[in-house]
Design an enzyme around this catalytic site. Structure first.
Site, mmCIF file in Angstrom:
data_model
loop_
_atom_site.group_PDB
_atom_site.id
_atom_site.type_symbol
_atom_site.label_atom_id
_atom_site.label_comp_id
_atom_site.label_asym_id
_atom_site.label_seq_id
_atom_site.Cartn_x
_atom_site.Cartn_y
_atom_site.Cartn_z
ATOM 1 N N LYS A 189 -12.896 -2.163 8.640
ATOM 2 C CA LYS A 189 -11.935 -3.250 8.903
ATOM 3 C C LYS A 189 -11.127 -2.884 10.144
ATOM 4 O O LYS A 189 -10.277 -1.988 10.110
ATOM 5 C CB LYS A 189 -11.047 -3.393 7.661
ATOM 6 C CG LYS A 189 -9.639 -3.858 7.899
ATOM 7 C CD LYS A 189 -9.552 -5.350 8.118
ATOM 8 C CE LYS A 189 -8.111 -5.771 8.329
ATOM 9 N NZ LYS A 189 -7.665 -5.565 9.737
ATOM 10 N N GLY A 242 -3.021 4.450 10.221
ATOM 11 C CA GLY A 242 -2.077 3.350 10.432
ATOM 12 C C GLY A 242 -0.695 3.735 9.952
ATOM 13 O O GLY A 242 -0.338 4.922 9.942
ATOM 14 N N SER A 243 0.047 2.740 9.522
ATOM 15 C CA SER A 243 1.455 2.970 9.184
ATOM 16 C C SER A 243 1.624 3.531 7.769
ATOM 17 O O SER A 243 0.779 3.327 6.897
ATOM 18 C CB SER A 243 2.223 1.652 9.289
ATOM 19 O OG SER A 243 1.762 0.753 8.294
ATOM 20 N N GLU A 265 -4.063 8.896 7.598
ATOM 21 C CA GLU A 265 -3.474 9.476 8.808
ATOM 22 C C GLU A 265 -2.382 8.505 9.236
ATOM 23 O O GLU A 265 -2.677 7.396 9.643
ATOM 24 C CB GLU A 265 -4.548 9.671 9.890
ATOM 25 C CG GLU A 265 -4.135 10.696 10.936
ATOM 26 C CD GLU A 265 -3.387 10.072 12.076
ATOM 27 O OE1 GLU A 265 -2.191 9.715 11.879
ATOM 28 O OE2 GLU A 265 -3.973 9.950 13.158
ATOM 29 N N CYS A 300 -0.852 8.233 18.041
ATOM 30 C CA CYS A 300 -0.263 8.769 16.796
ATOM 31 C C CYS A 300 0.306 10.165 16.995
ATOM 32 O O CYS A 300 1.305 10.514 16.386
ATOM 33 C CB CYS A 300 -1.268 8.710 15.648
ATOM 34 S SG CYS A 300 -2.826 9.483 16.005
ATOM 35 N N GLU A 399 8.978 6.669 13.617
ATOM 36 C CA GLU A 399 8.002 6.474 14.684
ATOM 37 C C GLU A 399 8.252 5.122 15.356
ATOM 38 O O GLU A 399 8.324 4.103 14.684
ATOM 39 C CB GLU A 399 6.595 6.495 14.067
ATOM 40 C CG GLU A 399 5.491 6.462 15.090
ATOM 41 C CD GLU A 399 4.110 6.594 14.455
ATOM 42 O OE1 GLU A 399 3.844 5.865 13.480
ATOM 43 O OE2 GLU A 399 3.315 7.415 14.926
HETATM 44 P P1 ADP Z 1 0.693 -1.442 12.399
HETATM 45 O O1 ADP Z 1 1.993 -1.873 11.759
HETATM 46 O O2 ADP Z 1 0.873 -0.417 13.440
HETATM 47 O O3 ADP Z 1 -0.169 -2.565 12.837
HETATM 48 P P2 ADP Z 1 -0.746 -1.159 9.957
HETATM 49 O O4 ADP Z 1 -0.718 -0.026 9.024
HETATM 50 O O5 ADP Z 1 -0.148 -2.447 9.492
HETATM 51 O O6 ADP Z 1 -0.078 -0.645 11.277
HETATM 52 O O7 ADP Z 1 -2.234 -1.459 10.427
HETATM 53 C C1 ADP Z 1 -3.274 -0.535 10.421
HETATM 54 C C2 ADP Z 1 -4.471 -1.188 9.757
HETATM 55 O O8 ADP Z 1 -4.133 -1.475 8.411
HETATM 56 C C3 ADP Z 1 -4.906 -2.509 10.371
HETATM 57 O O9 ADP Z 1 -6.317 -2.582 10.354
HETATM 58 C C4 ADP Z 1 -4.316 -3.530 9.437
HETATM 59 O O10 ADP Z 1 -5.023 -4.748 9.422
HETATM 60 C C5 ADP Z 1 -4.461 -2.825 8.108
HETATM 61 N N1 ADP Z 1 -3.552 -3.327 7.075
HETATM 62 C C6 ADP Z 1 -2.315 -3.860 7.232
HETATM 63 N N2 ADP Z 1 -1.796 -4.216 6.040
HETATM 64 C C7 ADP Z 1 -2.707 -3.898 5.091
HETATM 65 C C8 ADP Z 1 -2.765 -4.014 3.660
HETATM 66 N N3 ADP Z 1 -1.775 -4.556 2.969
HETATM 67 N N4 ADP Z 1 -3.864 -3.559 3.027
HETATM 68 C C9 ADP Z 1 -4.870 -3.002 3.707
HETATM 69 N N5 ADP Z 1 -4.890 -2.880 5.051
HETATM 70 C C10 ADP Z 1 -3.829 -3.327 5.745
#
Ligand code: ADP
Length: 495
Positions: A189, A242-243, A265, A300, A399
């Site tokens: 994804k 991601g976050s 991570e 990151c 961050e």
């Molecule tokens: P950022 O805020 O920097 O965009 P995210 O953690 O939201 O960081 O995004 C990293 C990835 O996680 C992206 O591919 C995003 O689509 C996905 N993502 C965001 N929200 C969700 C969720 N609730 N469940 C699974 N994946 C998610």
């Protein structure tokens, strides 16, 4: 050598709408939904991608499950699997310039960085793991003569990989390389704002001969597609960059569903610690600036907290500010650009929120902090250096994921360690010193997955990357990455 003169032609190339790759076929969203792809270079619509539905994610997981269970990939001779992945790496390399420019138009990274860190690095990563397929052995346990203990390493099954927008190909390959080399099948994804290059390399994987269903890519919203992958009963391993907020949701989804293993991570607030005895202050200035401002701080491992020994603090900040004045910020497709665009308007607004907070708290903004080049329609921000930051400020603890550097003075080694370790994160760090003993003490004391000495960043594929504390768990890169994708199985045989 890549022919950089083609960048201008590729800058304007038409980009066809993105389709999911499910079970070897390119398909639209089940309900026909599409998402506009907004380019951070000019704020204009570049193309669209499928807005994935829960049904799309489930179809992709079903395809991956079927592909895994019938052994079409994991039971293939190791040398044959290796050949497919090597061909894939070669195709990515052949298309490196196209991929790099497409990626820059999608996510805003400056082309110099994208060329190094995106397709080329992805190809290297895939090749590295491909090469290891027929070189990893199982074990024979040191048992007494009456028994034979065999330790097999088996592919862990269906992998859900959710990746971010800052380096989609590099980070995507850190997951895909070892997962596919291990014999797993994958549902990938991409992030909402950086899907295009991952869709393209997935097509190249098909061209290389990867069997249908082994790699599936579903685009769309995290809360829909990502959540469906995380909640699936048929995904065995979830890997994520991601976050922290999303990482927590993934762990909860695992707990609610099938207890799939979750490897996260989650970024950092990495301390870059400069002692007065740093070997070369001019080098430390240059590397520190690049360590936070390249890719507009959207890295990151970015060294976003600069801890400087008080005796050199003012001189160092002055030199750093001068260096930053000379960094070219702007058009990401100009090879001379040092820092490209901020990925999205949302991210830009978030960055500017930190600026306002620092200003309101009376912190000293030495340079930068404003939105620039607004007339282009793109999302650009001046690199920003803030001094007088208190370790308790949000800017010193959270961050930003933008071109914002928080500078904090320190007096002693102990104080440096205390400030360095004073956040919830533990991803990367650096120490600048000529004192070998101090360097080793700092390596031990600073809690981080990687501690650089007299440099920042640049560690290659041969070493693991992962965080401690709330920066996550598990490792990308190096052979250690296989631990996420290979299960140990014991065969205990009575003789
Ligand atoms: P950022 O805020 O920097 O965009 P995210 O953690 O939201 O960081 O995004 C990293 C990835 O996680 C992206 O591919 C995003 O689509 C996905 N993502 C965001 N929200 C969700 C969720 N609730 N469940 C699974 N994946 C998610």
């Amino acid at each position: 050598m890549l022919d950089l003169s083609r960048i201008e032609e590729l800058r304007h190339a038409d980009v066809p709408p993105g389709r999911h790759l499910i079970d070897g076929a390119l398909v639209p969203a089940s309900d026909g939904g599409e998402m506009e792809v907004i380019s951070p270079l000019d704020g204009a619509c570049l193309t669209s991608v499928a807005r994935g539905t829960q049904a799309d994610a489930e179809a992709a997981v079903t395809a991956a499950r079927r592909a895994f269970d019938d052994g079409r990939w994991s039971d293939m001779a190791p040398a044959a699997r290796k050949a497919v992945l090597l061909k894939w790496a070669a195709l990515i390399e052949e298309n490196a310039l196209e991929l790099a420019v497409l990626g820059v138009r999608d996510n805003g990274t400056e082309i110099g960085m994208a060329l190094k860190a995106e397709p080329v690095s992805a190809a290297q990563t895939i090749r590295y793991y491909a090469e290891s397929i027929d070189k990893l052995y199982g074990e024979i346990a040191p048992t007494a003569p009456g028994a034979l203990g065999l330790v097999h390493r088996e592919p862990a099954g269906v992998v859900g990989a959710i990746v971010p927008w800052n380096f989609p190909l590099m980070i995507g390959a850190w997951k895909l390389g070892p997962a596919l080399a291990a014999g797993c099948c994958v549902v990938l994804k991409p992030a909402e704002t950086a899907s295009l290059t991952l869709l393209r390399i997935a097509e190249l994987a098909m061209e290389a001969g990867l069997p249908a269903g082994v790699l599936n890519v579903v685009t769309g919203e995290g809360a829909v597609v990502g959540a469906a992958i995380a909640e699936s009963m048929d995904v065995d391993v979830l890997v994520f960059t991601g976050s922290g907020a999303t990482g927590r949701r993934l762990m909860e989804a695992s707990a609610r569903s099938n207890l799939k293993r979750v490897h996260l991570e989650l970024g950092g607030k990495s301390p870059n610690i400069v002692f007065a005895d740093a070997p070369d202050l001019a080098e430390a200035v240059k590397v520190s600036a690049n360590g936070i401002f390249r890719n507009a701080g959207q890295v990151c491992v970015a060294g976003s907290r600069l801890l400087v020994e008080r005796s050199i603090h003012d001189a160092f900040v002055t030199q750093l500010t001068e260096f930053v004045k000379g960094m070219k910020v702007g058009d990401p497709l100009d090879p001379a650009t040092a820092a490209g665009a901020v990925n999205s308007l949302r991210q830009l607004e978030q960055n500017l929120g930190f600026v306002e907070e620092a200003r309101a708290a009376g912190r000293e903004i030495r340079i930068g902090g404003a939105r620039i080049l607004e007339e282009t329609g793109g999302y650009f921000m001046e690199p920003m250096i803030v001094t007088g930051v208190d370790p308790s400020d949000r800017l010193a603890r959270e961050e930003v994921f933008g071109p914002v550097l928080a500078v904090i003075p320190f007096d002693t080694e102990e104080e440096a360690v205390q400030i360095a370790n004073g956040t919830n994160y533990g991803l990367a760090a650096a120490v600048w010193t000529t004192d070998l003993s101090r360097a080793h003490r700092m390596i031990r004391w600073v809690r981080a997955g990687v501690v650089h000495v007299n440099t920042y960043g640049g560690s290659d594929l041969t070493v693991p990357l992962g965080g401690v504390k709330q920066s996550g768990n598990g490792h990308d890169k190096s052979l250690h990455a296989f631990d996420k994708y290979l299960d140990l199985k014991t065969a205990w045989i009575k003789l």
